[in-house]
Scaffold this motif. Structure first.
Motif, PDB file in Angstrom:
ATOM      1  N   ASN A  64      -7.246   4.445  19.195  1.00 65.51           N
ATOM      2  CA  ASN A  64      -6.711   6.010  19.617  1.00 65.51           C
ATOM      3  C   ASN A  64      -6.510   7.168  18.413  1.00 65.51           C
ATOM      4  OD1 ASN A  64      -4.983   7.886  21.622  1.00 65.51           O
ATOM      5  ND2 ASN A  64      -3.425   7.625  20.095  1.00 65.51           N
ATOM      6  N   LYS A  65      -7.441   6.933  17.116  1.00 66.76           N
ATOM      7  CA  LYS A  65      -8.469   7.298  16.417  1.00 66.76           C
ATOM      8  C   LYS A  65      -6.750   7.719  15.457  1.00 66.76           C
ATOM      9  CE  LYS A  65     -11.366  10.299  19.209  1.00 66.76           C
ATOM     10  NZ  LYS A  65     -11.807  11.747  19.502  1.00 66.76           N
ATOM     11  N   GLU A  66      -6.210   6.704  15.242  1.00 70.32           N
ATOM     12  CA  GLU A  66      -4.919   7.168  13.601  1.00 70.32           C
ATOM     13  C   GLU A  66      -5.011   5.116  13.027  1.00 70.32           C
ATOM     14  OE1 GLU A  66      -1.720   8.809  16.703  1.00 70.32           O
ATOM     15  OE2 GLU A  66      -1.663   6.875  16.718  1.00 70.32           O
ATOM     16  N   ILE A  67      -4.697   5.651  12.014  1.00 68.05           N
ATOM     17  CA  ILE A  67      -4.523   4.751  11.086  1.00 68.05           C
ATOM     18  C   ILE A  67      -2.833   4.280  10.499  1.00 68.05           C
ATOM     19  CG2 ILE A  67      -4.853   4.019   8.476  1.00 68.05           C
ATOM     20  CD1 ILE A  67      -7.066   5.436   8.438  1.00 68.05           C
ATOM     21  N   LEU A  68      -2.436   3.170  10.988  1.00 64.54           N
ATOM     22  CA  LEU A  68      -1.064   2.875  11.078  1.00 64.54           C
ATOM     23  C   LEU A  68      -0.783   1.730   9.545  1.00 64.54           C
ATOM     24  CD1 LEU A  68      -0.370   2.469  14.931  1.00 64.54           C
ATOM     25  CD2 LEU A  68      -0.296   4.100  13.002  1.00 64.54           C
ATOM     26  N   VAL A  69       0.209   1.973   8.555  1.00 63.66           N
ATOM     27  CA  VAL A  69       0.239   1.711   7.690  1.00 63.66           C
ATOM     28  C   VAL A  69       1.652   1.146   7.836  1.00 63.66           C
ATOM     29  CG1 VAL A  69       0.928   1.374   4.869  1.00 63.66           C
ATOM     30  CG2 VAL A  69      -0.892   2.685   6.004  1.00 63.66           C
ATOM     31  N   LEU A  70       1.303  -0.687   7.657  1.00 60.33           N
ATOM     32  CA  LEU A  70       2.861  -1.746   8.246  1.00 60.33           C
ATOM     33  C   LEU A  70       3.544  -2.344   7.629  1.00 60.33           C
ATOM     34  CD1 LEU A  70       2.059  -3.894  11.433  1.00 60.33           C
ATOM     35  CD2 LEU A  70       2.527  -1.595  11.301  1.00 60.33           C
ATOM     36  N   ASP A  71       4.749  -2.053   7.548  1.00 61.69           N
ATOM     37  CA  ASP A  71       6.014  -2.744   6.260  1.00 61.69           C
ATOM     38  C   ASP A  71       5.712  -3.978   6.445  1.00 61.69           C
ATOM     39  OD1 ASP A  71       8.462  -4.410   6.010  1.00 61.69           O
ATOM     40  OD2 ASP A  71       8.699  -2.260   4.567  1.00 61.69           O
ATOM     41  N   PRO A  72       5.409  -4.982   5.414  1.00 67.36           N
ATOM     42  CA  PRO A  72       5.360  -6.137   4.839  1.00 67.36           C
ATOM     43  C   PRO A  72       5.840  -7.238   6.104  1.00 67.36           C
ATOM     44  CG  PRO A  72       5.513  -5.609   2.882  1.00 67.36           C
ATOM     45  CD  PRO A  72       5.391  -4.495   3.428  1.00 67.36           C
ATOM     46  N   GLU A  73       6.702  -7.288   5.609  1.00 61.32           N
ATOM     47  CA  GLU A  73       8.522  -7.489   5.708  1.00 61.32           C
ATOM     48  C   GLU A  73       9.150  -7.514   7.539  1.00 61.32           C
ATOM     49  OE1 GLU A  73      10.323  -8.668   1.405  1.00 61.32           O
ATOM     50  OE2 GLU A  73      11.660  -7.537   2.680  1.00 61.32           O
ATOM     51  N   ALA A  74       9.660  -5.817   7.192  1.00 64.90           N
ATOM     52  CA  ALA A  74       9.658  -5.583   8.637  1.00 64.90           C
ATOM     53  C   ALA A  74       8.413  -5.455  10.228  1.00 64.90           C
ATOM     54  CB  ALA A  74      11.402  -4.485   9.125  1.00 64.90           C
ATOM     55  N   PHE A  75       7.407  -5.245   9.333  1.00 63.73           N
ATOM     56  CA  PHE A  75       6.051  -4.912  10.475  1.00 63.73           C
ATOM     57  C   PHE A  75       6.526  -4.055  11.068  1.00 63.73           C
ATOM     58  CE2 PHE A  75       5.501  -9.440   9.591  1.00 63.73           C
ATOM     59  CZ  PHE A  75       4.509  -9.342   9.217  1.00 63.73           C
ATOM     60  N   THR A  76       7.023  -2.555  10.672  1.00 62.90           N
ATOM     61  CA  THR A  76       6.960  -1.499  10.921  1.00 62.90           C
ATOM     62  C   THR A  76       6.885  -0.408  10.359  1.00 62.90           C
ATOM     63  OG1 THR A  76       8.912  -0.491   9.466  1.00 62.90           O
ATOM     64  CG2 THR A  76      10.222  -1.324  11.519  1.00 62.90           C
ATOM     65  N   ILE A  77       6.218   0.519  11.164  1.00 62.46           N
ATOM     66  CA  ILE A  77       4.921   1.065  10.752  1.00 62.46           C
ATOM     67  C   ILE A  77       5.428   2.455   9.833  1.00 62.46           C
ATOM     68  CG2 ILE A  77       3.292   3.641  11.473  1.00 62.46           C
ATOM     69  CD1 ILE A  77       3.552   2.111  14.619  1.00 62.46           C
ATOM     70  N   LEU A  78       5.052   2.767   8.689  1.00 64.67           N
ATOM     71  CA  LEU A  78       5.078   3.082   7.615  1.00 64.67           C
ATOM     72  C   LEU A  78       5.127   4.323   7.529  1.00 64.67           C
ATOM     73  CD1 LEU A  78       5.609   0.049   4.306  1.00 64.67           C
ATOM     74  CD2 LEU A  78       7.815   0.607   6.013  1.00 64.67           C
ATOM     75  N   ALA A  79       3.742   4.324   8.034  1.00 66.90           N
ATOM     76  CA  ALA A  79       2.939   5.595   7.533  1.00 66.90           C
ATOM     77  C   ALA A  79       1.677   5.814   8.669  1.00 66.90           C
ATOM     78  CB  ALA A  79       2.366   5.968   6.347  1.00 66.90           C
ATOM     79  N   LYS A  80       1.899   7.145   9.559  1.00 72.18           N
ATOM     80  CA  LYS A  80       0.684   7.099  10.757  1.00 72.18           C
ATOM     81  C   LYS A  80      -0.441   8.400  10.258  1.00 72.18           C
ATOM     82  CE  LYS A  80       2.286   6.980  14.917  1.00 72.18           C
ATOM     83  NZ  LYS A  80       2.995   7.378  16.150  1.00 72.18           N
ATOM     84  N   MET A  81      -1.808   8.239  10.298  1.00 75.04           N
ATOM     85  CA  MET A  81      -2.456   9.167   9.509  1.00 75.04           C
ATOM     86  C   MET A  81      -3.401   9.434  11.042  1.00 75.04           C
ATOM     87  SD  MET A  81      -3.289   8.119   6.224  1.00 75.04           S
ATOM     88  CE  MET A  81      -2.482   6.023   5.699  1.00 75.04           C
ATOM     89  N   SER A  82      -3.904  10.537  11.208  1.00 74.15           N
ATOM     90  CA  SER A  82      -4.780  10.776  12.355  1.00 74.15           C
ATOM     91  C   SER A  82      -6.564  10.952  11.561  1.00 74.15           C
ATOM     92  CB  SER A  82      -4.433  12.268  13.145  1.00 74.15           C
ATOM     93  OG  SER A  82      -3.035  11.893  13.628  1.00 74.15           O
ATOM     94  N   LEU A  83      -7.110  10.910  12.768  1.00 75.55           N
ATOM     95  CA  LEU A  83      -9.273  10.847  12.472  1.00 75.55           C
ATOM     96  C   LEU A  83      -9.927  11.720  13.499  1.00 75.55           C
ATOM     97  CD1 LEU A  83      -9.351   7.464  10.315  1.00 75.55           C
ATOM     98  CD2 LEU A  83      -9.433   9.328   9.433  1.00 75.55           C
TER      99      LEU A  83
END
Length: 583
Positions: free
Chosen positions: A225-244
């Motif tokens: 979907n032309k996105e980059i997601l950064v996941l939290d290592p413990e809760a596995f929630t999305i910490l950051a979202k970037m578009s390309l």
């Protein structure tokens, strides 16, 4: 490595001079049945016992029957089926506990499967995407038996061509079916809730707040979907979202998420985008002339392999540093890091069966294999620190160990910077005159600039006056009017008192010829005599040079000269002819 090794006769990898080889042949199995690429290989201490295992996301023969394989030495330790083709595999630490056992992440389809101690631990699924309302309405009508499968296919094809929101996987699968299979598919799926979900294309790890080797890391995902997601290592929630602007296929990252990091994403549109911690959009863009086939970060240099069979080095701001041409197509790339010697280099597997190792643009080593290598992984395997694991196109497995005494030396036969580039220049010392001049320029810089500008304006004024004077005295070789585009050039030959005067006439127009021109010479009859002072010019074809010749006799013996003007109603050219030559 404590695992069994194949003999040299079986391996087929024996070099011509074993004593000079930097690698030990640990294992070669051409029938290992491993089909994967570099992103799906990982070396990790999965049990915390110091014995590193090889994790393989196996595509299976022909892309069918994907499996997760864990190898200990040359043997397969565990093997588990996967629901979809793997995209990447990575080992990372989830929490700061004393056990320090890394977890295994495997990206497959829209999910990331997390394993701890080789047991399923967590499954992260990408968030759902908004559905196309027209598509959803069509499936609702199918559910109520208001439209038949053939009508559904026609309307879905119309939506796919025009709609901004893409169709769901269910609709795309339906459009691929034959007419005889559509009704069974509709009956099977019409009662299910339609969903649209993207898939993962690439994955890499990013340190969270410390740069230590055993620090907690985040997962960084690139999606279709032309996105980059950064996941939290413990809760596995999305910490950051970037578009390309395009779909990322290769990722490289440096830094820590909580402090500062830089992320490079090679995309399907042939560009590499650089993002930083606080940027939602790319900060820099590197435009490639061809599609990327690999991306490796070596210290602060981004090394990119392209489909033009070449390696390119770039800075994080997009400045191109160097280019190295390969002898064959690049199939895979990865990083070689020898921590004991502080060496970082890039490995490139080529279609001709070679694995080339480069530090910047200098060739360090060439490994020849019996089959083309499709994946590379270097690191600690078993209890050996510097182990190179390779898989081939035919599904073979090659394991080599770097000798402890091996030292990589840059090859002199490869193209690189000339030796004179490293020679220190003999720069002369600063003289007293240079220092005084520098101080003068620093103190009187404004006055010097004003004086320069004044002289520049005077030069422009004198040039303009000379140009006007040349026009007024008819000294220009070009026609003064735009009606007839002509160029006239006069040449005087001879020492006197008789001279030969040749006029070179040229039509400077691109397409239109010139016809009906007359040329005459205007001169002082007391000083000169011309046997032919009048010419009728023939048709002038554009671009050709037409010479017109006549003779001039000087009548004065007192050394007096005057101007002879060549003219017609459109052209006037002036020049002097002296008694003994000159113009």
């Amino acid at each position: 490595m404590a695992a069994a090794s194949s003999s040299d006769s079986d391996s087929g990898l024996t070099e011509s001079n074993e004593a000079n080889s930097k690698w030990l042949d640990a294992h070669y199995d051409p029938m290992a049945n491993i089909h994967t690429f570099s992103a799906c290989l990982a070396l990790a201490d999965l049990h915390g016992d110091g014995e590193y295992k090889l994790v393989v996301g196996d595509l299976g023969p022909g892309g069918k029957q994907p499996r997760l394989k864990v190898l200990k030495g040359p043997t397969v330790l565990t093997e588990n089926p996967l629901p979809a083709l793997p995209a990447a595999a990575a080992a990372f630490l989830m929490e700061q506990h004393e056990t320090r056992t890394p977890a295994l992440a495997l990206a497959s389809g829209p999910c990331v499967y997390i394993y701890k101690n080789l047991r399923p631990y967590f499954k992260f699924s990408l968030p759902l995407l908004p559905l196309n309302p027209l598509e959803q309405d069509l499936w609702n009508q199918v559910k109520e038996d208001r439209i038949d499968p053939l009508t559904l296919k026609e309307m879905l094809e119309g939506i796919r061509e025009k709609a901004e929101v893409p169709l769901s996987v269910q609709s795309l699968r339906f459009l691929q079916l034959e007419l005889s299979e559509m009704e069974a598919f509709v009956n099977q799926h019409k009662s299910k809730t339609i969903r649209r979900q993207t898939v993962i294309t690439s994955m890499i790890t990013l340190k969270k707040n410390l740069a230590d080797e055993d620090a907690v890391s985040c997962l960084v995902l690139g999606t279709e979907n032309k996105e980059i997601l950064v996941l939290d290592p413990e809760a596995f929630t999305i910490l950051a979202k970037m578009s390309l602007p395009s779909v990322p296929v290769f990722l490289e990252v440096s830094g820590q998420f909580d402090v500062e990091f830089r992320l490079a994403a090679a995309c399907r549109n042939g560009n590499i985008y650089i993002l930083r911690r606080d940027s939602k959009r790319p900060k820099y863009c590197i435009e490639l002339s061809s599609q990327p086939v690999g991306l490796v970060r070596v210290h602060k240099v981004l090394v990119v392999g392209s489909t033009q069979d070449s390696l390119h080095g770039f800075t994080h701001k997009g400045k191109k540093l160097w280019t190295v041409q390969m002898p064959a197509t690049i199939l895979t790339m990865n990083l070689l890091e020898q921590r004991s010697r502080g060496l970082q280099a890039v490995m490139a597997g080529l279609a001709n069966g070679e694995v080339r190792i480069y530090r910047d643009k200098a060739l360090l080593n060439i490994i020849r294999t019996p089959d083309a290598v499709t994946s590379l992984c270097f690191g600690r395997y078993g209890r050996e620190d510097n182990t190179l694991v390779m898989t081939t196109q035919g599904g073979g497995l090659i394991i080599k160990i770097l000798k402890r005494t091996a030292v990589f030396v840059e090859s002199t036969g490869e193209v690189g910077p000339p030796l004179a580039q490293a020679t220190k220049l003999s720069v002369p010392r600063k003289t007293r005159l240079y220092v005084d001049q520098t101080l003068r320029e620093r103190e009187a810089g404004t006055a010097m600039h004003r004086s320069f500008q004044t002289d520049l304006y005077l030069l422009r004024l004198r040039a303009a006056r000379a140009y006007v004077q040349a026009l007024e005295s008819s000294l220009s070789p070009m026609s003064a009017t735009a009606r007839e585009p002509l160029k006239l050039h006069a040449v005087v030959q001879g020492l006197g008192p008789t001279f030969k005067l040749t006029l070179h006439l040229q039509n400077t127009s691109t397409v239109r010829p010139v016809l009906g021109l007359l040329i005459c010479f205007l001169y002082n009859e007391a000083l000169y005599a011309l046997p032919r002072a009048f010419f009728k010019v023939p048709l002038l074809v554009p671009g050709l040079n037409y010479p017109l010749e006549t003779f001039v006799e000087c009548l004065s013996n007192k050394g007096i000269s005057d101007i002879i003007k060549v003219g017609h109603p459109l052209v006037i050219l002036g020049g002097k002819v002296g008694p003994w030559g000159g113009q």
